[in-house]
Design a protein around this motif. Sequence first.
Motif, PDB file in Angstrom:
ATOM      1  N   HIS A  26       0.812  -1.225   0.000  1.00 57.46           N
ATOM      2  CA  HIS A  26       0.000   0.000   0.000  1.00 57.46           C
ATOM      3  C   HIS A  26       0.843   1.273   0.000  1.00 57.46           C
ATOM      4  O   HIS A  26       0.589   2.196  -0.754  1.00 57.46           O
ATOM      5  CB  HIS A  26      -0.925  -0.023   1.210  1.00 57.46           C
ATOM      6  N   ARG A  27       1.835   1.353   0.837  1.00 55.75           N
ATOM      7  CA  ARG A  27       2.716   2.539   0.877  1.00 55.75           C
ATOM      8  C   ARG A  27       3.988   2.227   0.100  1.00 55.75           C
ATOM      9  O   ARG A  27       5.085   2.205   0.631  1.00 55.75           O
ATOM     10  CB  ARG A  27       3.004   2.909   2.318  1.00 55.75           C
ATOM     11  N   SER A  28       3.828   2.011  -1.167  1.00 55.94           N
ATOM     12  CA  SER A  28       4.858   1.514  -2.060  1.00 55.94           C
ATOM     13  C   SER A  28       6.021   2.491  -2.272  1.00 55.94           C
ATOM     14  O   SER A  28       5.823   3.632  -2.677  1.00 55.94           O
ATOM     15  CB  SER A  28       4.220   1.200  -3.413  1.00 55.94           C
ATOM     16  N   ALA A  32       6.286   5.573  -5.238  1.00 58.18           N
ATOM     17  CA  ALA A  32       6.797   6.910  -4.935  1.00 58.18           C
ATOM     18  C   ALA A  32       7.899   7.326  -5.909  1.00 58.18           C
ATOM     19  O   ALA A  32       8.021   8.492  -6.251  1.00 58.18           O
ATOM     20  CB  ALA A  32       7.303   6.968  -3.502  1.00 58.18           C
ATOM     21  N   GLU A  40       0.304   7.561  -2.951  1.00 61.56           N
ATOM     22  CA  GLU A  40      -0.588   6.692  -2.175  1.00 61.56           C
ATOM     23  C   GLU A  40      -1.452   5.836  -3.087  1.00 61.56           C
ATOM     24  O   GLU A  40      -2.028   6.317  -4.048  1.00 61.56           O
ATOM     25  CB  GLU A  40      -1.504   7.520  -1.267  1.00 61.56           C
TER      26      GLU A  40
END
Length: 50
Positions: A26-28, A32, A40
């Motif tokens: 999810h918070r890759s 980014a 996000e």
Amino acid sequence: MTAEVRAGQRGGDTYRADVVIGADGHRSVVRAVVAPDKPEARAPSSGCTC
């Protein structure tokens, strides 16, 4: 034309490939780097018309 992707790890190892798939959640970190304007993940809409 030939394209190449290079990826590195924290330990210093680097890899070259034709394709790299980032599946780091999810918070890759990959997201980014690849799409910094959309860091996000967002759930798809529930009204799929596939």
